[in-house]
Design an enzyme around this catalytic site. Structure first.
Site, PDB file in Angstrom:
ATOM      1  N   GLU A 124       0.862  -1.200   0.000  1.00 52.06           N
ATOM      2  CA  GLU A 124       0.000   0.000   0.000  1.00 52.06           C
ATOM      3  C   GLU A 124       0.892   1.241   0.000  1.00 52.06           C
ATOM      4  O   GLU A 124       2.074   1.160   0.337  1.00 52.06           O
ATOM      5  CB  GLU A 124      -0.884   0.000   1.261  1.00 52.06           C
ATOM      6  N   PRO A 125       0.303   2.408  -0.309  1.00 49.78           N
ATOM      7  CA  PRO A 125       1.113   3.630  -0.280  1.00 49.78           C
ATOM      8  C   PRO A 125       1.798   3.827   1.079  1.00 49.78           C
ATOM      9  O   PRO A 125       2.936   4.274   1.139  1.00 49.78           O
ATOM     10  CB  PRO A 125       0.093   4.738  -0.565  1.00 49.78           C
ATOM     11  N   GLY A 237       8.139 -19.026  -2.215  1.00 49.64           N
ATOM     12  CA  GLY A 237       8.257 -19.522  -3.596  1.00 49.64           C
ATOM     13  C   GLY A 237       8.408 -18.384  -4.594  1.00 49.64           C
ATOM     14  O   GLY A 237       9.172 -18.488  -5.555  1.00 49.64           O
ATOM     15  N   GLU A 360       9.017  -8.028  -3.824  1.00 50.80           N
ATOM     16  CA  GLU A 360       8.844  -9.275  -3.077  1.00 50.80           C
ATOM     17  C   GLU A 360       9.682  -9.243  -1.796  1.00 50.80           C
ATOM     18  O   GLU A 360      10.235 -10.253  -1.365  1.00 50.80           O
ATOM     19  CB  GLU A 360       9.139 -10.491  -3.956  1.00 50.80           C
ATOM     20  N   GLU A 364      17.150  -5.440   1.656  1.00 52.90           N
ATOM     21  CA  GLU A 364      17.396  -5.129   3.069  1.00 52.90           C
ATOM     22  C   GLU A 364      16.478  -5.998   3.943  1.00 52.90           C
ATOM     23  O   GLU A 364      16.908  -6.558   4.958  1.00 52.90           O
ATOM     24  CB  GLU A 364      17.132  -3.645   3.355  1.00 52.90           C
TER      25      GLU A 364
HETATM   26  C1  LIG Z   1       7.616  -2.550 -10.500  1.00 56.96           C
HETATM   27  C2  LIG Z   1       7.087  -2.974  -9.154  1.00 56.96           C
HETATM   28  C3  LIG Z   1       6.175  -4.026  -9.090  1.00 56.96           C
HETATM   29  C4  LIG Z   1       5.638  -4.406  -7.849  1.00 56.96           C
HETATM   30  N1  LIG Z   1       4.684  -5.387  -7.806  1.00 56.96           N
HETATM   31  C5  LIG Z   1       4.025  -5.620  -6.637  1.00 56.96           C
HETATM   32  C6  LIG Z   1       2.890  -6.504  -6.611  1.00 56.96           C
HETATM   33  O1  LIG Z   1       2.517  -7.092  -7.629  1.00 56.96           O
HETATM   34  N2  LIG Z   1       2.238  -6.650  -5.449  1.00 56.96           N
HETATM   35  C7  LIG Z   1       2.610  -6.026  -4.301  1.00 56.96           C
HETATM   36  O2  LIG Z   1       1.961  -6.222  -3.274  1.00 56.96           O
HETATM   37  N3  LIG Z   1       3.693  -5.199  -4.298  1.00 56.96           N
HETATM   38  C8  LIG Z   1       4.396  -4.973  -5.433  1.00 56.96           C
HETATM   39  N4  LIG Z   1       5.479  -4.118  -5.458  1.00 56.96           N
HETATM   40  C9  LIG Z   1       5.834  -3.409  -4.224  1.00 56.96           C
HETATM   41  C10 LIG Z   1       7.158  -3.831  -3.622  1.00 56.96           C
HETATM   42  O3  LIG Z   1       7.041  -5.102  -3.049  1.00 56.96           O
HETATM   43  C11 LIG Z   1       7.556  -2.734  -2.618  1.00 56.96           C
HETATM   44  O4  LIG Z   1       7.928  -1.606  -3.384  1.00 56.96           O
HETATM   45  C12 LIG Z   1       8.660  -3.148  -1.687  1.00 56.96           C
HETATM   46  O5  LIG Z   1       8.204  -4.143  -0.800  1.00 56.96           O
HETATM   47  C13 LIG Z   1       9.236  -1.995  -0.872  1.00 56.96           C
HETATM   48  O6  LIG Z   1       8.246  -1.221  -0.293  1.00 56.96           O
HETATM   49  P1  LIG Z   1       8.280   0.384  -0.464  1.00 56.96           P
HETATM   50  O7  LIG Z   1       8.410   0.649  -1.914  1.00 56.96           O
HETATM   51  O8  LIG Z   1       7.119   0.942   0.252  1.00 56.96           O
HETATM   52  O9  LIG Z   1       9.636   0.842   0.225  1.00 56.96           O
HETATM   53  P2  LIG Z   1       9.863   1.193   1.786  1.00 56.96           P
HETATM   54  O10 LIG Z   1       9.278   0.113   2.616  1.00 56.96           O
HETATM   55  O11 LIG Z   1       9.403   2.577   2.029  1.00 56.96           O
HETATM   56  O12 LIG Z   1      11.431   1.115   1.895  1.00 56.96           O
HETATM   57  C14 LIG Z   1      12.318   2.190   1.512  1.00 56.96           C
HETATM   58  C15 LIG Z   1      13.750   1.754   1.787  1.00 56.96           C
HETATM   59  O13 LIG Z   1      13.937   1.543   3.191  1.00 56.96           O
HETATM   60  C16 LIG Z   1      14.438   0.245   3.415  1.00 56.96           C
HETATM   61  N5  LIG Z   1      13.907  -0.305   4.665  1.00 56.96           N
HETATM   62  C17 LIG Z   1      12.619  -0.277   5.088  1.00 56.96           C
HETATM   63  N6  LIG Z   1      12.512  -0.874   6.293  1.00 56.96           N
HETATM   64  C18 LIG Z   1      13.753  -1.296   6.633  1.00 56.96           C
HETATM   65  C19 LIG Z   1      14.297  -1.998   7.743  1.00 56.96           C
HETATM   66  N7  LIG Z   1      13.551  -2.387   8.774  1.00 56.96           N
HETATM   67  N8  LIG Z   1      15.622  -2.271   7.742  1.00 56.96           N
HETATM   68  C20 LIG Z   1      16.400  -1.899   6.722  1.00 56.96           C
HETATM   69  N9  LIG Z   1      15.944  -1.235   5.625  1.00 56.96           N
HETATM   70  C21 LIG Z   1      14.633  -0.960   5.587  1.00 56.96           C
HETATM   71  C22 LIG Z   1      13.960  -0.578   2.212  1.00 56.96           C
HETATM   72  O14 LIG Z   1      14.751  -1.733   2.022  1.00 56.96           O
HETATM   73  C23 LIG Z   1      14.104   0.438   1.099  1.00 56.96           C
HETATM   74  O15 LIG Z   1      15.427   0.473   0.653  1.00 56.96           O
HETATM   75  C24 LIG Z   1       6.073  -3.761  -6.665  1.00 56.96           C
HETATM   76  C25 LIG Z   1       7.026  -2.743  -6.751  1.00 56.96           C
HETATM   77  C26 LIG Z   1       7.524  -2.343  -7.967  1.00 56.96           C
HETATM   78  C27 LIG Z   1       8.528  -1.223  -8.014  1.00 56.96           C
END
Ligand SMILES: Cc1cc2nc3c(=O)[nH]c(=O)nc-3n(C[C@H](O)[C@H](O)[C@H](O)COP(=O)(O)OP(=O)(O)OC[C@H]3O[C@@H](n4cnc5c(N)ncnc54)[C@H](O)[C@@H]3O)c2cc1C
Length: 379
Positions: A124-125, A237, A360, A364
């Site tokens: 989610e956002p 998986g 996925e 990190e």
């Molecule tokens: C092209 C694309 C396709 C996608 N497809 C899907 C999909 O089909 N379904 C779905 O549900 N999601 C999907 N995603 C979402 C994706 O899984 C998330 O973008 C990802 O999990 C990271 O979440 P965020 O973008 O909110 O980053 P944030 O959670 O805001 O993280 C920002 C940074 O902080 C770091 N960080 C956060 N918490 C910690 C911690 N505790 N320790 C160390 N570092 C940390 C992260 O590693 C990252 O570098 C997709 C994303 C993209 C870009």
């Protein structure tokens, strides 16, 4: 680890499919942002729509190692399409594994044939890495649930027919989350615009918006409050398959680099005569072999139900996607300026593989999973 004859045959089938249907079109699909649903359905005819899904509902009944072998071969033709197929397979497996008899019979056969495509809606956002903080709500009202919230970055959204949505039915934290199968035709379900992205252009990424989306209560997947566990176990998986896609993309890039060094001349000799570049090739190949070995080890652990399977999948995801990206980027470098031109196919692979380090679970978060399991085991 030695592959069986069946696994060799699976690899050959997937590689032939990639060479015939993916590789010749991959660049055009990337440039035109075309999502080739007809080609996905062709892959499904070969059993790739439900690779690890039980045969009684149309699946191929294969294991995780088989799946890793298939996705590596597919990704040599187009990492973006292989990766969407891996997400579709993840969702199909979730319904096969956690659905009741009626849900399996209703949804899974059309997903295996890819008559229907699937999307996985967790992020989610306001909740990415911290997925258990998600705020999409599912309110029970008689024989229905009403869903409200926004899902971000959803692969396949808009084109997919079936959405597995994680939503909050209870209090804060993971135990308050349930999983639901939502049909595209559900009133109140809509989509944001197709995101403009660095790579993965051959598949759409959109927000999924749920605004009073009413679904029958029998669309809940697993028990109320059990959704987060379902979503996380599916990711084991999923992470292996995404890793396999990195491996396949990087392998294709390395193959291009070897051919380029044999053809290109500078300073009166082939580039392949320069020892520094030969050593680079050797390190790239070694990196990919090490990555493949860890991937297969993690896949075998998941197949065998080993207790350590989840951290092994996380280790594989982190290591294979980092190595795959690095090798693809090195292959681009070895092409000099030509690597930067679209027609050589390198820059697309690099762009496609970059996101595997993010989704996925970011790499990190993979380290969070691995270190947490180490510390828990020591207590
Ligand atoms: C092209 C694309 C396709 C996608 N497809 C899907 C999909 O089909 N379904 C779905 O549900 N999601 C999907 N995603 C979402 C994706 O899984 C998330 O973008 C990802 O999990 C990271 O979440 P965020 O973008 O909110 O980053 P944030 O959670 O805001 O993280 C920002 C940074 O902080 C770091 N960080 C956060 N918490 C910690 C911690 N505790 N320790 C160390 N570092 C940390 C992260 O590693 C990252 O570098 C997709 C994303 C993209 C870009």
């Amino acid at each position: 680890m030695i592959l069986t004859d069946t696994q060799h045959a699976l690899r050959e089938t997937a590689a032939a499919f990639a060479a015939e249907h993916l590789e010749p079109n991959a660049l055009r699909w990337d440039q035109t942002k075309h999502f080739p649903v007809d080609v996905l359905r062709k892959a499904a005819q070969l059993g790739m729509g439900g690779i690890c899904v039980a045969e009684d509902v149309g699946g191929s009944g294969l294991g995780r190692l088989d799946s890793a072998v298939i996705f590596e071969a597919l990704a040599t033709g187009c990492p973006s399409i292989a990766a969407y197929l891996s997400i579709h397979n993840m969702v199909t497996s979730m319904i096969d594994r956690y659905g009741d008899a009626a849900q399996r019979a209703r949804f899974v056969p059309a997903l295996c044939s890819m008559e229907h495509l699937a999307s996985y809606c967790l992020t989610e956002p306001g909740a990415g890495s911290d997925a258990a903080a998600l705020s999409t709500r599912a309110r029970r009202e008689g024989a229905s649930y009403i869903l409200d919230g926004v899902k971000q970055f959803i692969s396949g959204a808009g084109a997919a027919d079936i959405y597995v949505v994680l939503a909050r039915t209870g209090g804060p934290g993971p135990k308050g989350i349930s999983a639901f199968v939502v049909d595209r035709a559900t009133p109140g379900l809509s989509f944001g615009p197709n995101e403009t992205k660095m790579g993965w252009n051959a598949q759409p990424t959109r927000q999924v918006i749920l605004d009073g989306a009413r679904i029958p209560a029998d669309r809940r997947l697993g028990p109320e409050g059990g959704g987060f566990a379902v979503a996380m176990s599916a990711l084991d998986g999923g992470r292996l398959n995404i890793s396999a896609c990195s491996l396949g993309g990087a392998q294709a890039a390395l193959g291009k680099a070897v051919r380029h060094l044999l053809e290109r001349e500078a300073f009166g000799a082939k580039l392949a005569d320069a020892q520094a570049l030969r050593f680079r090739l050797a390190d790239m190949r070694t990196g990919l072999e090490a990555a493949r070995t860890l991937l297969w080890r993690a896949a075998a652990a998941l197949d065998a139900g080993e207790r350590d399977a989840t951290p092994l999948c996380a280790m594989a995801k982190r290591f294979v996607t980092d190595t795959g990206f690095e090798v693809a980027n090195q292959a681009l470098q070895l092409h000099g300026g030509y690597g930067y031109l679209s027609e050589y196919g390198l820059e697309k692979i690099v762009r496609d593989l970059r996101v595997h380090q993010i989704l996925e679970g970011t790499n990190e978060i993979m380290r969070v999973i691995v270190s947490r399991s180490m510390l828990a085991a020591a207590q």
